[in-house]
Write a protein that holds these residues in place. Sequence first.
Motif, PDB file in Angstrom:
ATOM      1  N   ARG A 186       0.854  -1.263   0.027  1.00  0.00           N
ATOM      2  CA  ARG A 186       0.001   0.101   0.034  1.00  0.00           C
ATOM      3  C   ARG A 186       0.913   1.297  -0.018  1.00  0.00           C
ATOM      4  O   ARG A 186       0.501   2.199  -0.735  1.00  0.00           O
ATOM      5  CB  ARG A 186      -0.962   0.078   1.192  1.00  0.00           C
ATOM      6  CG  ARG A 186      -1.991  -0.968   1.044  1.00  0.00           C
ATOM      7  CD  ARG A 186      -3.185  -0.708   2.134  1.00  0.00           C
ATOM      8  NE  ARG A 186      -2.735  -0.499   3.629  1.00  0.00           N
ATOM      9  CZ  ARG A 186      -2.584  -1.406   4.483  1.00  0.00           C
ATOM     10  NH1 ARG A 186      -2.824  -2.737   4.103  1.00  0.00           N
ATOM     11  NH2 ARG A 186      -2.314  -1.249   5.521  1.00  0.00           N
ATOM     12  N   TYR A 187       1.971   1.205   0.811  1.00  0.00           N
ATOM     13  CA  TYR A 187       2.946   2.455   0.602  1.00  0.00           C
ATOM     14  C   TYR A 187       3.453   2.815  -0.532  1.00  0.00           C
ATOM     15  O   TYR A 187       3.671   3.741  -0.994  1.00  0.00           O
ATOM     16  CB  TYR A 187       3.908   2.129   1.881  1.00  0.00           C
ATOM     17  CG  TYR A 187       4.954   3.076   2.121  1.00  0.00           C
ATOM     18  CD1 TYR A 187       4.481   4.517   2.941  1.00  0.00           C
ATOM     19  CD2 TYR A 187       6.128   3.295   1.277  1.00  0.00           C
ATOM     20  CE1 TYR A 187       5.591   5.455   2.968  1.00  0.00           C
ATOM     21  CE2 TYR A 187       7.001   4.343   1.601  1.00  0.00           C
ATOM     22  CZ  TYR A 187       6.653   5.564   2.340  1.00  0.00           C
ATOM     23  OH  TYR A 187       7.570   6.676   2.651  1.00  0.00           O
ATOM     24  N   ALA A 188       3.984   1.615  -1.157  1.00  0.00           N
ATOM     25  CA  ALA A 188       4.418   1.758  -2.473  1.00  0.00           C
ATOM     26  C   ALA A 188       3.439   2.323  -3.731  1.00  0.00           C
ATOM     27  O   ALA A 188       3.953   3.214  -4.399  1.00  0.00           O
ATOM     28  CB  ALA A 188       5.194   0.435  -3.065  1.00  0.00           C
ATOM     29  N   LYS A 189       2.249   2.039  -3.431  1.00  0.00           N
ATOM     30  CA  LYS A 189       1.171   2.295  -4.241  1.00  0.00           C
ATOM     31  C   LYS A 189       0.900   3.708  -4.127  1.00  0.00           C
ATOM     32  O   LYS A 189       0.624   4.604  -4.919  1.00  0.00           O
ATOM     33  CB  LYS A 189      -0.028   1.323  -4.282  1.00  0.00           C
ATOM     34  CG  LYS A 189      -1.313   1.760  -5.108  1.00  0.00           C
ATOM     35  CD  LYS A 189      -2.253   0.822  -4.947  1.00  0.00           C
ATOM     36  CE  LYS A 189      -3.333   1.057  -6.070  1.00  0.00           C
ATOM     37  NZ  LYS A 189      -4.544   0.061  -5.907  1.00  0.00           N
ATOM     38  N   LEU A 190       0.837   3.995  -2.758  1.00  0.00           N
ATOM     39  CA  LEU A 190       0.597   5.443  -2.323  1.00  0.00           C
ATOM     40  C   LEU A 190       1.911   6.465  -2.804  1.00  0.00           C
ATOM     41  O   LEU A 190       1.571   7.633  -3.239  1.00  0.00           O
ATOM     42  CB  LEU A 190       0.290   5.643  -1.067  1.00  0.00           C
ATOM     43  CG  LEU A 190      -1.033   4.945  -0.497  1.00  0.00           C
ATOM     44  CD1 LEU A 190      -1.202   5.130   1.233  1.00  0.00           C
ATOM     45  CD2 LEU A 190      -2.138   5.562  -1.027  1.00  0.00           C
ATOM     46  N   SER A 191       3.028   6.048  -2.904  1.00  0.00           N
ATOM     47  CA  SER A 191       4.007   6.721  -3.102  1.00  0.00           C
ATOM     48  C   SER A 191       4.287   7.110  -4.431  1.00  0.00           C
ATOM     49  O   SER A 191       4.139   8.193  -4.931  1.00  0.00           O
ATOM     50  CB  SER A 191       5.483   6.034  -2.771  1.00  0.00           C
ATOM     51  OG  SER A 191       5.526   5.926  -1.176  1.00  0.00           O
TER      52      SER A 191
END
Length: 412
Positions: free
Chosen positions: A40-45
Motif C-alpha cells: 500500500r505504501y509503495a502504491k501510495l508513493s
Amino acid sequence: MLKASALYLVVVIALIIAVFCASLITVAAFYRQEHQKSLRYAKLSVNLESGRALLLSSNYQLYDQEDRLDLFEEENDSVLLRKEHWGLFDLGTVSAFSQKDTLSQSFLIGLDASGDKSAIYLADEDRPLSVSGKTQIVGVAELPKAGIRQAYVDGRAYEGKELVKGALRESGRSLPKLNKTLILQLQETLQDSSESDPISADSASRSFFRNVKKIRISPKNPIVGGSYSGKIVLLCDTVLTIKKEARLSNVLVFAPGIIVENGFRGSCQLFAVDSVVTNGPVSFDYPSAIGVLSKGKGGNQPKITLGEGSILSGILFTHEEERSDLQTQISLGKNSKVMGEIYASGFIKFEKPVIIEGKVSCNRFIIQTPSTLYENYLIDITLNRPKRSLYYLTSSLFNSTSKNQRVLTWLK
C-alpha cells in the motif's frame, strides 16, 4: 506401565509445540500485514508522485480549490490536489489515500530560470553605461543603444580587459512588465482590512496542510520578536519592526513599511507600500523576497534599503503602475550581496563594492562616492549571472517564458 512423570512430560512438550505453532502463525500474520502495508505504501508513493507531477504540469491552472481525482478510475487510487499562491511563488499540496492510509507532501513551486542568461537589463534612456574600477559584468548584457564605455572616476580607470564577458543586446525603452495578476493579489493583501487572529503569543506555527492563519499585529505595539513558521500571514496597519531575535520561516509579512533590525536571519517574504529598510547586516535565506508596491502618491520615495554587509538569497523588486517623479529605488549598502534577481521599476543605488550573483533590471543606476553621485555608472560592482546556483528557481512575477515548474523547497 508408564510412570506419571511421562504424562507430565507429554503435556510440557505439547505446550511447547502449541506455543511454537502459535508463534509461527503470529509471525506469518504479522509478515502478511507488513507486506500488505508495504505494498500500500509503495502504491501510495507512486500515486503521490503522479499527483505532484500533475501539479507541476504547466497545464494545471486550478487555484484555491481542492481537486479530488481518481487516477486510474478504479476507485482505489485517489489523490487530493491543491494549488494556491504563496507570496511570489505557488504552494502545492498533494495527498494520496487508500482506506485509512494517507501520504502527503507540501512544497513551494518555482520556474526554471536556467534559460535566461542575462546579467543586466538597463532600460534605454539615451545614455550609455559607464564602468570603472574592478567592475565585472559576466553574462548577457541588455543595454541602451548608446552602449557601454570605460570611465575614469576618482583617479581610477577601469581595470578589466573586457567590458562585458558575454553577449551584448539592445534593451527597450522600458522594463519588461511584471505579472499583473500576481501584483494585484499582493496589493489586495496589503489593503486587507478583514478580521484576523489577534497576536496572543510570542510564537506561532501552522502546517501548510491547513488553512492559512492571519495574524494582525497591533498598531500600538508594531513589533515582531518571536518565532513564526509555516502558513502564517502577518499583517500590520503601520510601520512594522522585525526584531533581530525574531525567527521567521516561510511566512508572509504585509505592512505599509517594514524595518528589519541588524542581526536578523530568516526565510520570509516581506511586502510593503512605502519602504523596507534593513539596519546593518542581515541575512535572508533562500527563498526570500522583498517587494515594495508603490501607490504612486505621496511625497516620499518608495524604496528598499539593504544595509551594509547584508545577504539576500531570492528576489528584490519594486513596482509602480506609472512612472512618477520620485521613481522607486533599491539601495544596496557597502559589501552587500544578492544571490537571485533584482528588479527596480526605477533606480538601483549602490555603495561600492557590491556583489550580485544573478540578474539586475532597472531604469537607471546610481552610485554614491564620498565626493559625487554618478548616474549610470558601475564602480567596483560585480554582476555575475553564471555564479547563481544551478538550483535557483524564479517566480512567475517576471512573466518567465519557462514552462518547466519544479519543486523549490519542501514544506511541512
